[in-house]
Design a protein around this motif. Structure first.
Motif, PDB file in Angstrom:
ATOM      1  N   GLU A 128      -9.045   2.124  -0.166  1.00 58.27           N
ATOM      2  CA  GLU A 128      -9.383   3.259   0.968  1.00 58.27           C
ATOM      3  C   GLU A 128     -10.823   3.948   0.044  1.00 58.27           C
ATOM      4  OE1 GLU A 128      -5.331   5.101   2.588  1.00 58.27           O
ATOM      5  OE2 GLU A 128      -5.722   5.937   0.780  1.00 58.27           O
ATOM      6  N   ALA A 129     -10.670   3.617  -1.827  1.00 56.31           N
ATOM      7  CA  ALA A 129     -11.544   4.374  -2.164  1.00 56.31           C
ATOM      8  C   ALA A 129     -13.034   3.576  -2.189  1.00 56.31           C
ATOM      9  CB  ALA A 129     -11.622   4.220  -3.727  1.00 56.31           C
ATOM     10  N   TYR A 130     -12.240   2.284  -1.764  1.00 49.82           N
ATOM     11  CA  TYR A 130     -14.153   1.201  -1.974  1.00 49.82           C
ATOM     12  C   TYR A 130     -14.298   1.389   0.265  1.00 49.82           C
ATOM     13  CZ  TYR A 130     -15.641  -3.335   0.407  1.00 49.82           C
ATOM     14  OH  TYR A 130     -16.276  -4.464   0.177  1.00 49.82           O
ATOM     15  N   LEU A 131     -13.158   1.753   0.609  1.00 50.92           N
ATOM     16  CA  LEU A 131     -14.008   1.577   2.567  1.00 50.92           C
ATOM     17  C   LEU A 131     -14.487   3.549   2.334  1.00 50.92           C
ATOM     18  CD1 LEU A 131     -10.803   0.781   4.852  1.00 50.92           C
ATOM     19  CD2 LEU A 131     -12.751   0.014   4.316  1.00 50.92           C
ATOM     20  N   ALA A 132     -14.333   4.180   1.907  1.00 53.61           N
ATOM     21  CA  ALA A 132     -15.038   5.894   1.676  1.00 53.61           C
ATOM     22  C   ALA A 132     -16.313   5.198   0.983  1.00 53.61           C
ATOM     23  CB  ALA A 132     -13.607   6.152   0.711  1.00 53.61           C
ATOM     24  N   ARG A 133     -16.990   4.331  -0.337  1.00 51.08           N
ATOM     25  CA  ARG A 133     -17.377   4.450  -0.778  1.00 51.08           C
ATOM     26  C   ARG A 133     -18.312   3.534  -0.062  1.00 51.08           C
ATOM     27  NH1 ARG A 133     -14.784   2.698  -5.123  1.00 51.08           N
ATOM     28  NH2 ARG A 133     -15.315   0.174  -4.688  1.00 51.08           N
ATOM     29  N   HIS A 134     -18.017   2.744   1.060  1.00 52.41           N
ATOM     30  CA  HIS A 134     -19.288   2.113   1.912  1.00 52.41           C
ATOM     31  C   HIS A 134     -19.334   3.028   3.133  1.00 52.41           C
ATOM     32  CE1 HIS A 134     -20.182  -1.997   0.198  1.00 52.41           C
ATOM     33  NE2 HIS A 134     -18.744  -1.452  -0.399  1.00 52.41           N
ATOM     34  N   GLY A 135     -18.890   3.874   3.374  1.00 49.64           N
ATOM     35  CA  GLY A 135     -18.602   5.306   4.375  1.00 49.64           C
ATOM     36  C   GLY A 135     -17.848   4.291   6.391  1.00 49.64           C
ATOM     37  N   VAL A 136     -17.562   3.985   5.723  1.00 51.51           N
ATOM     38  CA  VAL A 136     -16.003   2.754   6.885  1.00 51.51           C
ATOM     39  C   VAL A 136     -14.522   3.504   6.937  1.00 51.51           C
ATOM     40  CG1 VAL A 136     -15.091   0.372   7.721  1.00 51.51           C
ATOM     41  CG2 VAL A 136     -17.313   0.964   6.196  1.00 51.51           C
ATOM     42  N   THR A 137     -14.143   3.657   8.233  1.00 49.75           N
ATOM     43  CA  THR A 137     -13.061   4.212   8.562  1.00 49.75           C
ATOM     44  C   THR A 137     -12.486   2.945   9.527  1.00 49.75           C
ATOM     45  OG1 THR A 137     -14.018   6.918   9.137  1.00 49.75           O
ATOM     46  CG2 THR A 137     -12.148   5.839   9.530  1.00 49.75           C
ATOM     47  N   ALA A 138     -11.181   2.497   8.587  1.00 52.36           N
ATOM     48  CA  ALA A 138     -10.251   1.783   8.379  1.00 52.36           C
ATOM     49  C   ALA A 138      -8.928   2.062   8.428  1.00 52.36           C
ATOM     50  CB  ALA A 138     -10.522   0.177   7.827  1.00 52.36           C
ATOM     51  N   ARG A 139      -7.933   1.602   9.096  1.00 52.60           N
ATOM     52  CA  ARG A 139      -6.337   1.690   8.741  1.00 52.60           C
ATOM     53  C   ARG A 139      -6.152   0.503   7.478  1.00 52.60           C
ATOM     54  NH1 ARG A 139      -1.720  -0.258  13.133  1.00 52.60           N
ATOM     55  NH2 ARG A 139      -1.210  -1.171  11.984  1.00 52.60           N
ATOM     56  N   VAL A 140      -5.319   1.109   6.680  1.00 56.51           N
ATOM     57  CA  VAL A 140      -4.801   0.296   5.465  1.00 56.51           C
ATOM     58  C   VAL A 140      -3.365  -0.009   5.344  1.00 56.51           C
ATOM     59  CG1 VAL A 140      -5.324   0.412   2.962  1.00 56.51           C
ATOM     60  CG2 VAL A 140      -6.843   1.117   4.028  1.00 56.51           C
ATOM     61  N   ASP A 141      -2.506  -1.007   5.463  1.00 54.70           N
ATOM     62  CA  ASP A 141      -1.340  -1.104   5.523  1.00 54.70           C
ATOM     63  C   ASP A 141      -1.262  -1.727   4.329  1.00 54.70           C
ATOM     64  OD1 ASP A 141      -1.105   0.205   8.021  1.00 54.70           O
ATOM     65  OD2 ASP A 141      -1.183  -1.643   9.022  1.00 54.70           O
ATOM     66  N   PHE A 142      -0.069  -0.770   3.670  1.00 57.15           N
ATOM     67  CA  PHE A 142       0.257  -1.552   2.618  1.00 57.15           C
ATOM     68  C   PHE A 142       2.037  -2.155   2.945  1.00 57.15           C
ATOM     69  CE2 PHE A 142       4.426  -1.811  -0.723  1.00 57.15           C
ATOM     70  CZ  PHE A 142       3.156  -1.622  -1.565  1.00 57.15           C
ATOM     71  N   SER A 143       0.944  -3.156   1.936  1.00 61.17           N
ATOM     72  CA  SER A 143       2.206  -4.721   1.929  1.00 61.17           C
ATOM     73  C   SER A 143       2.794  -5.024   1.086  1.00 61.17           C
ATOM     74  CB  SER A 143       0.899  -6.340   1.955  1.00 61.17           C
ATOM     75  OG  SER A 143       1.465  -7.510   2.036  1.00 61.17           O
ATOM     76  N   TRP A 144       3.639  -5.158   1.322  1.00 67.66           N
ATOM     77  CA  TRP A 144       4.763  -5.833  -0.028  1.00 67.66           C
ATOM     78  C   TRP A 144       4.996  -7.262  -0.355  1.00 67.66           C
ATOM     79  CZ3 TRP A 144       8.250  -2.073  -1.019  1.00 67.66           C
ATOM     80  CH2 TRP A 144       8.507  -0.452  -0.819  1.00 67.66           C
TER      81      TRP A 144
END
Length: 290
Positions: A128-144
């Motif tokens: 999420e921090a990486y996406l924020a640095r690039h100004g991108v909105t996407a859904r991040v799902d936790f993977s088990w």
């Protein structure tokens, strides 16, 4: 008696960590069903803890210190002191990378292409921090786990850790970008780090661990050579700093002692023989303390 409560990473780093401690001079024995290993040092108490959880337990003081990845310190936003990097991983002595990857035939080629997409990962906050640095909105799902198999059916992209990239390539995935570079770190609770005895114990332990890491890919070479042939031998030898040259009982001969990368021994030995070196001995190293 004062004791240092030390967390040993359970899981993928466990075997590499136990081997590193053994080379550093500490024998840790893990029972088949026990989370409390024994160690041949009465001043240390060990506990097996998942690397993903280590920083939180060190931050709260449940542990004085622990070994984990810098990535998990970042992911858990834990307020701990990182005393040192220990550059080793599951497969080799190297840093690891969390990378953004997509299927080989994906239309995603750069971070901005992720807008509105689904990303599967174990490191949700880092992503999420990486996406924020690039100004991108996407859904991040936790993977088990088994994150590589979740694209393209369950996610458009993944953020996964890799040492060599071989697993990603085997799953026909293409790396877009590095999200975070990480290394194994020795962390310490801030209050424990202010305790003079515990900090000294931790720093001495780190010194020996780093010495074992430094020696892991190197060997020592000892040889004899006539003084007149010494320049030719020195031209062949790469040295940690400078080879040690000692006079023998015969003043016309000297002994040369040096440290080199094990991988280059097979190229160097024939050249040393051609330079008139004799009595060449290769020996293993346990630790190098710089």
């Amino acid at each position: 008696m004062s004791r240092l409560r030390l967390g040993i990473p359970k899981g993928s780093l466990q075997d590499a960590t136990l081997d590193l401690f053994a080379r550093a001079g500490w024998k840790i024995t893990v029972g088949s069903r026990s989370y409390v290993p024994s160690i041949d040092d009465s001043e240390i108490e060990c506990l097996l803890v998942r690397a993903q959880e280590m920083a939180r337990y060190v931050e709260t003081g449940a542990l004085d210190a622990g070994i984990t990845g810098h990535d998990w310190v970042v992911e858990t936003s834990s307020a701990v002191e990182e005393l040192a990097e220990l550059i080793y991983a599951k497969q080799r002595l190297a840093r690891v990378r969390w990378v953004l990857a997509v299927p080989e035939d994906s239309a995603i080629h750069e971070p901005r292409d992720l807008a509105g997409k689904v990303i599967a990962t174990e490191v949700v906050r880092i992503t999420e921090a990486y996406l924020a640095r690039h100004g991108v909105t996407a859904r991040v799902d936790f993977s088990w786990g088994a994150t590589e198999v979740k694209v393209p059916q369950l996610a458009d992209a993944i953020v996964e850790v890799t040492e060599t990239g071989s697993s990603l390539r085997a799953n026909r995935l293409r790396i877009i970008d590095t999200v975070l570079a990480s290394a194994t770190v020795f962390i310490m609770n801030r209050q424990a780090a202010a305790d003079a005895w515990k900090r000294e114990k931790a720093e001495n332990l780190i010194l020996m661990l780093q010495g074992a890491i430094a020696a892991a890919t190197k060997v020592g070479l000892l040889l004899n050579v006539r003084r007149d042939d010494l320049p030719r031998v020195l031209d062949v030898l790469p040295a940690l700093k400078k080879p040690t040259v000692s006079t023998l009982s015969d003043p016309d001969w000297v002994a040369v002692n040096t440290i080199i990368e094990e991988a280059v021994v097979r190229q160097i030995l024939p050249k040393l023989k051609a330079a008139n070196a004799q009595g060449i001995v290769e020996y293993p190293l346990n630790k190098i303390v710089l």
